[in-house]
Design a protein around this motif. Structure first.
Motif, mmCIF file in Angstrom:
data_model
loop_
_atom_site.group_PDB
_atom_site.id
_atom_site.type_symbol
_atom_site.label_atom_id
_atom_site.label_comp_id
_atom_site.label_asym_id
_atom_site.label_seq_id
_atom_site.Cartn_x
_atom_site.Cartn_y
_atom_site.Cartn_z
ATOM 1 N N GLY A 1 98.611 33.448 25.595
ATOM 2 C CA GLY A 1 99.577 33.485 24.512
ATOM 3 C C GLY A 1 99.012 33.968 23.195
ATOM 4 N N GLY A 2 97.723 34.312 23.162
ATOM 5 C CA GLY A 2 97.136 34.867 21.954
ATOM 6 C C GLY A 2 96.249 33.937 21.171
ATOM 7 N N PRO B 1 96.373 39.148 32.323
ATOM 8 C CA PRO B 1 96.431 38.630 30.957
ATOM 9 C C PRO B 1 95.142 37.905 30.562
ATOM 10 N N VAL B 2 94.478 37.263 31.555
ATOM 11 C CA VAL B 2 93.269 36.500 31.265
ATOM 12 C C VAL B 2 92.213 36.747 32.346
ATOM 13 N N VAL B 3 90.976 36.888 31.903
ATOM 14 C CA VAL B 3 89.827 36.959 32.807
ATOM 15 C C VAL B 3 88.962 35.740 32.529
ATOM 16 N N LEU B 4 88.759 34.896 33.540
ATOM 17 C CA LEU B 4 87.840 33.764 33.435
ATOM 18 C C LEU B 4 86.454 34.284 33.795
ATOM 19 N N LEU B 5 85.546 34.252 32.838
ATOM 20 C CA LEU B 5 84.317 35.021 32.947
ATOM 21 C C LEU B 5 83.074 34.162 32.718
ATOM 22 N N ASP B 6 82.169 34.183 33.698
ATOM 23 C CA ASP B 6 80.881 33.526 33.489
ATOM 24 C C ASP B 6 80.021 34.398 32.575
ATOM 25 N N VAL B 7 79.150 33.780 31.819
ATOM 26 C CA VAL B 7 78.313 34.510 30.867
ATOM 27 C C VAL B 7 77.132 35.173 31.564
ATOM 28 N N HIS B 8 76.548 34.488 32.539
ATOM 29 C CA HIS B 8 75.362 35.008 33.223
ATOM 30 C C HIS B 8 75.762 35.572 34.580
ATOM 31 N N GLY C 1 102.775 30.060 19.597
ATOM 32 C CA GLY C 1 104.192 30.315 19.481
ATOM 33 C C GLY C 1 104.721 31.354 20.445
ATOM 34 N N GLY C 2 103.841 32.067 21.184
ATOM 35 C CA GLY C 2 104.312 33.102 22.073
ATOM 36 C C GLY C 2 104.735 32.559 23.422
ATOM 37 N N LEU C 3 105.737 33.247 24.045
ATOM 38 C CA LEU C 3 106.180 32.859 25.374
ATOM 39 C C LEU C 3 105.297 33.535 26.415
ATOM 40 N N VAL C 4 104.771 32.739 27.338
ATOM 41 C CA VAL C 4 103.850 33.238 28.350
ATOM 42 C C VAL C 4 104.501 33.093 29.725
ATOM 43 N N PRO C 5 104.705 34.199 30.467
ATOM 44 C CA PRO C 5 105.258 34.087 31.820
ATOM 45 C C PRO C 5 104.306 33.287 32.700
ATOM 46 N N LEU C 6 104.865 32.373 33.482
ATOM 47 C CA LEU C 6 104.054 31.565 34.383
ATOM 48 C C LEU C 6 104.404 31.882 35.830
ATOM 49 N N PRO C 7 103.426 31.814 36.746
ATOM 50 C CA PRO C 7 102.015 31.513 36.478
ATOM 51 C C PRO C 7 101.283 32.701 35.853
ATOM 52 N N VAL C 8 100.239 32.409 35.087
ATOM 53 C CA VAL C 8 99.446 33.443 34.434
ATOM 54 C C VAL C 8 98.456 34.021 35.454
ATOM 55 N N PRO C 9 98.504 35.333 35.720
ATOM 56 C CA PRO C 9 97.523 35.932 36.633
ATOM 57 C C PRO C 9 96.140 35.998 35.976
ATOM 58 N N VAL C 10 95.105 35.637 36.718
ATOM 59 C CA VAL C 10 93.746 35.725 36.188
ATOM 60 C C VAL C 10 92.827 36.364 37.223
ATOM 61 N N VAL C 11 91.794 37.014 36.716
ATOM 62 C CA VAL C 11 90.673 37.442 37.549
ATOM 63 C C VAL C 11 89.541 36.468 37.276
ATOM 64 N N LEU C 12 88.960 35.934 38.327
ATOM 65 C CA LEU C 12 87.918 34.906 38.233
ATOM 66 C C LEU C 12 86.568 35.539 38.531
ATOM 67 N N THR D 1 111.980 33.754 35.706
ATOM 68 C CA THR D 1 110.571 33.530 35.426
ATOM 69 C C THR D 1 110.385 32.303 34.551
ATOM 70 N N THR D 2 109.520 31.413 34.972
ATOM 71 C CA THR D 2 109.200 30.240 34.161
ATOM 72 C C THR D 2 108.284 30.646 33.035
ATOM 73 N N GLN D 3 108.530 30.060 31.850
ATOM 74 C CA GLN D 3 107.717 30.387 30.703
ATOM 75 C C GLN D 3 107.242 29.121 30.019
ATOM 76 N N ALA D 4 106.133 29.242 29.334
ATOM 77 C CA ALA D 4 105.632 28.145 28.519
ATOM 78 C C ALA D 4 105.286 28.697 27.156
ATOM 79 N N THR D 5 105.368 27.863 26.156
ATOM 80 C CA THR D 5 105.042 28.286 24.803
ATOM 81 C C THR D 5 103.621 27.877 24.470
ATOM 82 N N ALA D 6 102.767 28.863 24.184
ATOM 83 C CA ALA D 6 101.411 28.560 23.736
ATOM 84 C C ALA D 6 101.484 28.023 22.325
ATOM 85 N N SER D 7 100.402 27.379 21.882
ATOM 86 C CA SER D 7 100.421 26.791 20.552
ATOM 87 C C SER D 7 100.544 27.839 19.468
#
Length: 231
Positions: free
Chosen positions: A137-138, A62-69, A10-21, A2-8
């Motif tokens: 990554g928090g 891990p992340v939901v990309l969310l419109d406000v309206h 400091g946590g390791l985040v598995p990539l790609p990050v799954p999101v609900v749009l 699994t590829t990982q990236a370090t968020a600023s």
């Protein structure tokens, strides 16, 4: 492997990050899906409040990309989605608002509900992918100059402000400048440009600020600064 990236933070985040749009415009969702880079993968979509709640509970991303309206539900839009998914916040599901609106009331409502960040729809595609990784990554992520609106979502007692004065004495003038920009959601590159210093110098200052304030991430730094009304 699994590829990982370090968020600023400091946590390791598995990539790609799954999101609900989540957005009520199909063409916009299509555009976002196409513009996200290899670090992010869309696992679900929704166009209204009720469908969004169902999708988030099904995928638990891990992340939901969310419109406000958003239509549907009880008329609470994106903030209602976050509130109805409150049981998942402790399980690592994080919400990143993505909206055309930069109105203070929209920013404050969704952050009060529990969202971890807020960016506007004019964000560059690469920056949006980076924001997703940071939130996963928090970290807290805000478009520059929006973080100040979060002040309205948190109270600050006289004791908080007195403690802040004492804690600020630990930081040099330059570290305080860097701290405020980072807490407002500026990227390292934006801070470097604003203060006419190198990105490496910004990283050094951020590390010093986190160490001196005994914080572990940009998210904690933003909460610390907001609670003390330092933005």
């Amino acid at each position: 492997m699994t590829t990982q990236a370090t968020a600023s933070g400091g946590g390791l985040v598995p990539l790609p990050v799954p999101v609900v749009l989540v957005d009520d415009h199909h063409l916009f969702r299509t555009g976002v899906r196409a513009s996200l880079d290899h670090r992010v993968t869309v696992v679900g979509e929704a166009s209204d409040v009720d469908t969004a709640v169902a999708q988030v509970h099904e995928h638990r991303p891990p992340v939901v990309l969310l419109d406000v309206h958003l239509p549907g539900g009880n008329g609470g839009g994106g903030a209602e989605v976050v509130q109805r998914c409150a049981d998942l916040l402790t399980e690592g599901v994080r919400f990143l608002a993505l909206s055309v609106s930069d109105a203070a009331e929209d920013v404050v409502s969704v952050i009060r509900a529990g969202a971890r960040g807020y960016v506007t729809k004019n964000i560059a595609p690469s920056e949006l992918s980076s924001a997703v990784v940071q939130v996963a990554g928090g970290d807290a992520v805000f478009s520059p100059r929006l973080a100040g609106f979060v002040l309205d979502a948190f109270g600050a007692s006289a004791n908080d402000i007195a403690v802040a004065d004492d804690e600020l004495d630990r930081l040099s003038k330059r570290e305080q400048e860097v701290m405020r920009l980072i807490a407002r959601g500026y990227s390292y590159r934006e801070v470097a440009s604003e203060l006419f210093i190198s990105i490496k110098t910004v990283e050094t200052h951020v590390s010093a600020v986190l160490r001196k304030l005994q914080l572990s991430s940009r998210y904690e730094l933003t909460r610390w600064a907001v609670a003390r009304r330092l933005l």
